[in-house]
Design an enzyme around this catalytic site. Structure first.
Site, PDB file in Angstrom:
ATOM      1  N   ASN A   1      -5.551   7.686   6.983  1.00 17.14           N
ATOM      2  CA  ASN A   1      -5.074   6.968   5.808  1.00 17.14           C
ATOM      3  C   ASN A   1      -3.560   7.091   5.719  1.00 17.14           C
ATOM      4  OD1 ASN A   1      -4.201   6.855   2.880  1.00 17.14           O
ATOM      5  ND2 ASN A   1      -6.304   6.147   2.676  1.00 17.14           N
TER       6      ASN A   1
ATOM      7  N   HIS B   1      -0.861   0.902   7.156  1.00 13.37           N
ATOM      8  CA  HIS B   1      -1.480   1.627   6.041  1.00 13.37           C
ATOM      9  C   HIS B   1      -0.436   2.620   5.529  1.00 13.37           C
ATOM     10  CE1 HIS B   1      -5.677   3.384   4.735  1.00 13.37           C
ATOM     11  NE2 HIS B   1      -4.900   3.138   3.719  1.00 13.37           N
TER      12      HIS B   1
ATOM     13  N   GLU C   1       0.814  -1.218   0.000  1.00 14.01           N
ATOM     14  CA  GLU C   1       0.000   0.000   0.000  1.00 14.01           C
ATOM     15  C   GLU C   1       0.843   1.262   0.000  1.00 14.01           C
ATOM     16  OE1 GLU C   1      -2.640   3.100   1.050  1.00 14.01           O
ATOM     17  OE2 GLU C   1      -3.086   1.224   0.075  1.00 14.01           O
TER      18      GLU C   1
ATOM     19  N   HIS D   1      -4.189   0.070  11.821  1.00  9.87           N
ATOM     20  CA  HIS D   1      -5.604  -0.068  12.185  1.00  9.87           C
ATOM     21  C   HIS D   1      -5.805  -1.330  13.007  1.00  9.87           C
ATOM     22  CE1 HIS D   1      -6.435   3.177   9.426  1.00  9.87           C
ATOM     23  NE2 HIS D   1      -5.865   2.519   8.448  1.00  9.87           N
TER      24      HIS D   1
ATOM     25  N   ASP E   1      -4.415   7.825  -5.469  1.00  3.49           N
ATOM     26  CA  ASP E   1      -4.346   7.232  -4.135  1.00  3.49           C
ATOM     27  C   ASP E   1      -3.213   7.871  -3.341  1.00  3.49           C
ATOM     28  OD1 ASP E   1      -3.989   5.543  -1.912  1.00  3.49           O
ATOM     29  OD2 ASP E   1      -4.703   3.799  -2.992  1.00  3.49           O
ATOM     30  N   ASN E   2      -1.989   7.514  -3.682  1.00  3.53           N
ATOM     31  CA  ASN E   2      -0.883   8.025  -2.878  1.00  3.53           C
ATOM     32  C   ASN E   2       0.116   8.796  -3.732  1.00  3.53           C
ATOM     33  OD1 ASN E   2       0.420   8.471  -0.553  1.00  3.53           O
ATOM     34  ND2 ASN E   2       1.516   6.542  -0.540  1.00  3.53           N
TER      35      ASN E   2
ATOM     36  N   ASN F   1      -6.640  11.224   0.940  1.00  2.96           N
ATOM     37  CA  ASN F   1      -5.903   9.968   0.929  1.00  2.96           C
ATOM     38  C   ASN F   1      -4.407  10.226   1.101  1.00  2.96           C
ATOM     39  OD1 ASN F   1      -4.869   7.308  -0.118  1.00  2.96           O
ATOM     40  ND2 ASN F   1      -7.042   6.959  -0.284  1.00  2.96           N
TER      41      ASN F   1
HETATM   42  C1  LIG Z   1       1.948   7.836   0.355  1.00  2.00           C
HETATM   43  O1  LIG Z   1       3.278   8.202   0.033  1.00  2.00           O
HETATM   44  C2  LIG Z   1       3.941   9.034   0.949  1.00  2.00           C
HETATM   45  C3  LIG Z   1       5.298   9.342   0.427  1.00  2.00           C
HETATM   46  O2  LIG Z   1       6.008   8.183   0.133  1.00  2.00           O
HETATM   47  C4  LIG Z   1       3.974   8.361   2.283  1.00  2.00           C
HETATM   48  O3  LIG Z   1       4.553   9.218   3.235  1.00  2.00           O
HETATM   49  C5  LIG Z   1       2.578   7.977   2.673  1.00  2.00           C
HETATM   50  O4  LIG Z   1       2.567   7.333   3.888  1.00  2.00           O
HETATM   51  C6  LIG Z   1       1.861   7.128   1.622  1.00  2.00           C
HETATM   52  N1  LIG Z   1       0.506   6.804   2.034  1.00  2.00           N
HETATM   53  C7  LIG Z   1      -0.287   5.799   1.715  1.00  2.00           C
HETATM   54  C8  LIG Z   1      -1.593   5.683   2.349  1.00  2.00           C
HETATM   55  O5  LIG Z   1       0.031   4.946   0.911  1.00  2.00           O
END
Ligand SMILES: *[C@@H]1O[C@H](CO)[C@@H](O)[C@H](O)[C@H]1NC(C)=O
Ligand SMILES: *[C@@H]1O[C@H](CO)[C@@H](O)[C@H](O)[C@H]1NC(C)=O
Ligand SMILES: *[C@@H]1O[C@H](CO)[C@@H](O)[C@H](O)[C@H]1NC(C)=O
Ligand SMILES: *[C@@H]1O[C@H](CO)[C@@H](O)[C@H](O)[C@H]1NC(C)=O
Length: 354
Positions: free
Chosen positions: A167, A114, A53, A133, A268-269, A223
């Site tokens: 998230n 997550h 994720e 979680h 998403d990310n 997100n």
């Molecule tokens: C999304 O990417 C950022 C940078 O790598 C990271 O800090 C973050 O936790 C990520 N979040 C999810 C929900 O994947």
């Protein structure tokens, strides 16, 4: 008479929900076909079969990967196994993913990682912050990374009433971070209703031991979150409106919105390319297939690059796209030295050259 009114009301509500459902399907491009965009020398990473994720890569090329997310409404291929954090050294020719050991005294059975974020302090100690979680609650777990032992030492659990349905997280100082809330309701039925009715009750919050506050609100879903290279801007992904919000940071940690970059994919990310400052977005081109999972007609994957994020006209291009035959439900893409690591919500991890 009473019955008639009730029936009319029921009919009207169903019609409204039906209409909203159609609008929602359209909004997230429910049945969009994915045109393939390929990259050279891609390989799937062994050992990771139940999602990746989130991915965060240190400047030294060590990549942390969270795996095994269990969340209402999202498929999971290893429901009986606790979540894991994997480490990959991207300096190696053929990097392998190795599960990090977690110190005793931490409840590993309920670990459900997550979003993650690394933080390096003045003494070069690396900390890994993990949104978890346990029993479907939300906590932020703080670990110290011990490179020599390839292990994580659990330091503390952060909980707060505003840290609900968290998230993702981006850490900017010792125990100072921004976090996103992606849903208001947690039960599946209410969650679906919330998505369909597009209730914009989600927010970004700032946490420090001294102060916790909501710093931006009104998201359809908040997100992924990340920070620009110069640390002046915060980027927030809203998958339901398929957009990236560019926010300016203030000295008191408040955020103000500068602009919204519209995409054509449920983002998403987010990560930032350390060489260019471009934003890389892991996206769901047909997010409905993620929610209603059918292995014969799987969700696709898409990685977008946004160049010149802070200019008048940011340019969006597709770096990678696949209809799910190789990679399903991409959630994040992270770059290191012209190599791209693509993670997914519950599927595999792909490593390609750029
Ligand atoms: C999304 O990417 C950022 C940078 O790598 C990271 O800090 C973050 O936790 C990520 N979040 C999810 C929900 O994947
Ligand atoms: C996705 O949906 C939007 C409307 O919500 C539409 O404008 C757009 O063309 C769709 N994109 C694709 C690739 O189907
Ligand atoms: C996905 O694309 C591949 C070729 O790239 C094709 O063989 C396959 O049938 C497609 N799958 C779906 C579900 O459309
Ligand atoms: C856009 O970004 C690229 C790097 O990604 C850079 O080379 C180029 O100069 C930028 N263009 C503008 C107009 O800022």
């Amino acid at each position: 008479m009473g019955k008639l009114v009730a029936l009319t009301l029921l009919g009207a509500s169903l019609a409204l929900i039906g209409e909203r459902l159609l609008a929602f399907r359209q909004r997230i491009n429910a049945s969009r076909e994915v045109e393939p965009v390929e990259l050279p020398n891609c390989q799937l990473i062994e050992a990771i079969e139940a999602g990746s994720e989130d991915i965060d890569i240190l400047p030294t090329g060590l990549a942390f990967i969270s795996s095994g997310l269990k969340y209402p409404g999202v498929p999971n291929f290893a429901p009986d196994e606790p979540g894991k954090i994997f480490l990959m050294d991207l300096n190696e020719q053929n990097p392998v993913a190795q599960e990090l050991k977690i110190s005793d005294g931490f409840d590993k059975a309920s670990f459900n990682p997550h979003g993650i974020s690394t933080f390096i302090d003045k003494d070069h100690t690396v900390y890994l912050y993990v949104v978890s979680h346990p029993h479907l609650e939300s906590t932020v777990e703080v670990f110290k990374f011990e490179e020599q032992h390839r292990s994580l030492v659990h330091l503390k659990t952060i909980k707060h009433e505003l840290l609900e349905s968290v998230n993702d997280i981006v850490v900017l100082g010792p125990e100072q971070f921004y976090a996103t809330r992606d849903r208001y309701f947690t039960t599946f039925f209410l969650l679906i209703l919330e998505m369909i009715l597009d209730l914009r009750w989600k927010y970004v919050l700032f946490y420090s031991p001294k102060e916790v506050k909501v710093v931006a609100k009104g998201f359809s879903s908040a997100n992924g979150i990340t920070v620009s290279l110069d640390k002046k801007y915060i980027y927030v992904a809203d998958p339901f409106t398929k957009s990236i919000h560019v926010m300016k940071r203030h000295d008191n940690w408040d955020l103000t919105q500068l602009k919204v970059i519209q995409l054509d994919s449920s983002v998403d990310n987010l990560t930032v390319d350390p060489a260019t400052g471009d934003v890389l977005a892991g996206c769901h081109p047909n997010a409905m297939k993620l929610i209603i999972y059918d292995p014969r007609d799987p969700p696709g994957s898409e990685v977008l690059r946004v160049q010149n994020v802070s200019s008048e006209k940011p340019q969006v291009s597709t770096v990678y796209a696949n209809n799910g035959s190789v990679l399903q439900g991409s959630s994040v893409a992270s770059v290191y030295h012209r190599k791209l690591l693509i993670g997914t919500v519950f599927h595999k991890t792909l490593y390609c050259e750029l």
